[in-house]
Motif scaffolding. Sequence first.
Motif, PDB file in Angstrom:
ATOM      1  N   LYS A  73       7.370   7.595  -2.242  1.00  0.00           N
ATOM      2  CA  LYS A  73       6.914   8.993  -2.203  1.00  0.00           C
ATOM      3  C   LYS A  73       6.148   9.322  -0.923  1.00  0.00           C
ATOM      4  O   LYS A  73       6.153  10.463  -0.464  1.00  0.00           O
ATOM      5  CB  LYS A  73       6.034   9.281  -3.419  1.00  0.00           C
ATOM      6  CG  LYS A  73       6.810   9.540  -4.696  1.00  0.00           C
ATOM      7  CD  LYS A  73       5.880  10.036  -5.778  1.00  0.00           C
ATOM      8  CE  LYS A  73       6.649  10.428  -7.022  1.00  0.00           C
ATOM      9  NZ  LYS A  73       5.766  10.969  -8.082  1.00  0.00           N
ATOM     10  N   THR A  74       5.479   8.328  -0.361  1.00  0.00           N
ATOM     11  CA  THR A  74       4.635   8.593   0.809  1.00  0.00           C
ATOM     12  C   THR A  74       5.316   8.250   2.124  1.00  0.00           C
ATOM     13  O   THR A  74       4.767   8.558   3.186  1.00  0.00           O
ATOM     14  CB  THR A  74       3.322   7.798   0.711  1.00  0.00           C
ATOM     15  OG1 THR A  74       3.618   6.388   0.668  1.00  0.00           O
ATOM     16  CG2 THR A  74       2.551   8.181  -0.538  1.00  0.00           C
ATOM     17  N   MET A  75       6.491   7.637   2.105  1.00  0.00           N
ATOM     18  CA  MET A  75       7.160   7.261   3.354  1.00  0.00           C
ATOM     19  C   MET A  75       7.869   8.470   3.963  1.00  0.00           C
ATOM     20  O   MET A  75       8.284   9.391   3.252  1.00  0.00           O
ATOM     21  CB  MET A  75       8.170   6.125   3.107  1.00  0.00           C
ATOM     22  CG  MET A  75       9.319   6.497   2.190  1.00  0.00           C
ATOM     23  SD  MET A  75      10.524   5.156   2.009  1.00  0.00           S
ATOM     24  CE  MET A  75      11.581   5.492   3.424  1.00  0.00           C
ATOM     25  N   PRO A  76       8.008   8.509   5.295  1.00  0.00           N
ATOM     26  CA  PRO A  76       8.711   9.624   5.937  1.00  0.00           C
ATOM     27  C   PRO A  76      10.202   9.578   5.626  1.00  0.00           C
ATOM     28  O   PRO A  76      10.759   8.523   5.319  1.00  0.00           O
ATOM     29  CB  PRO A  76       8.445   9.392   7.427  1.00  0.00           C
ATOM     30  CG  PRO A  76       8.149   7.924   7.544  1.00  0.00           C
ATOM     31  CD  PRO A  76       7.470   7.544   6.263  1.00  0.00           C
ATOM     32  N   GLN A 130      14.658  10.748  -3.905  1.00  0.00           N
ATOM     33  CA  GLN A 130      13.783  11.302  -2.868  1.00  0.00           C
ATOM     34  C   GLN A 130      14.541  11.800  -1.632  1.00  0.00           C
ATOM     35  O   GLN A 130      14.212  12.850  -1.082  1.00  0.00           O
ATOM     36  CB  GLN A 130      12.789  10.217  -2.440  1.00  0.00           C
ATOM     37  CG  GLN A 130      11.665  10.702  -1.547  1.00  0.00           C
ATOM     38  CD  GLN A 130      10.568  11.420  -2.309  1.00  0.00           C
ATOM     39  OE1 GLN A 130      10.643  11.583  -3.515  1.00  0.00           O
ATOM     40  NE2 GLN A 130       9.536  11.846  -1.589  1.00  0.00           N
ATOM     41  N   GLN A 142       0.819  -1.204   0.000  1.00  0.00           N
ATOM     42  CA  GLN A 142       0.000   0.000   0.000  1.00  0.00           C
ATOM     43  C   GLN A 142       0.859   1.263   0.000  1.00  0.00           C
ATOM     44  O   GLN A 142       0.426   2.313  -0.473  1.00  0.00           O
ATOM     45  CB  GLN A 142      -0.908   0.007   1.232  1.00  0.00           C
ATOM     46  CG  GLN A 142      -1.949  -1.107   1.232  1.00  0.00           C
ATOM     47  CD  GLN A 142      -2.850  -1.027   2.452  1.00  0.00           C
ATOM     48  OE1 GLN A 142      -2.549  -0.336   3.418  1.00  0.00           O
ATOM     49  NE2 GLN A 142      -3.960  -1.743   2.409  1.00  0.00           N
ATOM     50  N   HIS A 143       2.072   1.174   0.527  1.00  0.00           N
ATOM     51  CA  HIS A 143       2.937   2.351   0.649  1.00  0.00           C
ATOM     52  C   HIS A 143       3.895   2.436  -0.541  1.00  0.00           C
ATOM     53  O   HIS A 143       4.224   1.436  -1.166  1.00  0.00           O
ATOM     54  CB  HIS A 143       3.744   2.278   1.949  1.00  0.00           C
ATOM     55  CG  HIS A 143       2.909   2.153   3.173  1.00  0.00           C
ATOM     56  ND1 HIS A 143       2.212   3.208   3.711  1.00  0.00           N
ATOM     57  CD2 HIS A 143       2.643   1.080   3.966  1.00  0.00           C
ATOM     58  CE1 HIS A 143       1.561   2.802   4.788  1.00  0.00           C
ATOM     59  NE2 HIS A 143       1.805   1.516   4.966  1.00  0.00           N
ATOM     60  N   SER A 144       4.354   3.659  -0.813  1.00  0.00           N
ATOM     61  CA  SER A 144       5.371   3.874  -1.829  1.00  0.00           C
ATOM     62  C   SER A 144       6.467   4.752  -1.245  1.00  0.00           C
ATOM     63  O   SER A 144       6.320   5.329  -0.165  1.00  0.00           O
ATOM     64  CB  SER A 144       4.775   4.551  -3.072  1.00  0.00           C
ATOM     65  OG  SER A 144       4.423   5.893  -2.784  1.00  0.00           O
ATOM     66  N   ILE A 188       6.803  -1.749   0.594  1.00  0.00           N
ATOM     67  CA  ILE A 188       6.645  -0.613  -0.313  1.00  0.00           C
ATOM     68  C   ILE A 188       6.561  -1.135  -1.744  1.00  0.00           C
ATOM     69  O   ILE A 188       7.053  -2.217  -2.059  1.00  0.00           O
ATOM     70  CB  ILE A 188       7.807   0.400  -0.208  1.00  0.00           C
ATOM     71  CG1 ILE A 188       9.141  -0.272  -0.563  1.00  0.00           C
ATOM     72  CG2 ILE A 188       7.857   1.056   1.156  1.00  0.00           C
ATOM     73  CD1 ILE A 188      10.245   0.706  -0.874  1.00  0.00           C
TER      74      ILE A 188
END
Length: 244
Positions: free
Chosen positions: A180-183, A238, A176-178, A215
Amino acid sequence: MRIPHIFEPTIGALGTDFNLSDDAAGHVGRVLRMQVGDQLRLFNGHGGEYHCEIVDSSKKYVTVRCIEFIDSECESPLAIHLGQVISRGDKMDFTIQKSVELGVSEITPLFSERCGVKLNGERLAKKHQQWQKIAIAAAEQCGRNRITTIHPPIALEQWLTQPSDATKLTLHPRAQHSIKTMPAPSAGVRFLVGPEGGFTDAEIHSSHEHGFMDIRIGPRVLRTETAALTVLSALQMQFGDLAN
């Protein structure tokens, strides 16, 4: 003209002459066919590099003079430790070579349940030495002055249990995570790439129990040798080389 960038583990003091190690001398003398008066950039893996000049050469040795220390680095600000399940043929060699070029700090080759490679004893030790030499050659080619550590191969479960404050990631095509969305990682990244047959459900469950987050990096299922390099590139974009 590009000055060759060569790994030399033992470098003499500034202004002194010293003989290159057998590996470096062979590369300089037999492969590059360099002559007296030619310039070299030597590095010992501890940071920076040394501007040197060949002062004597024969079939058995190459003597250089250390002229100047240059405090230069091209390391990523993001420490990345890749846990890569060993792949068949030359795919693992390719993954190590390109991962070094992309700035990985450490690589641990792993054995998992669906790993198709069977190595042990002397064969495993020789393969480990080969992988470290590939990492050295890749550092020479891309201009890094530090050597990526290739750890001895271990079982997946053993690597998962190693203590670390790094952000822990597992590559999974249905996550569900990528990236781009991880801290943003505060203490580097450890990321796990599976074998050609993928992880078992039990292995995925174990990774979750040890703090690894799944991820994804897109809608397509990538080959194991493609996956590691894609994640490395995305992390550098990133949070690392190209983040600022």
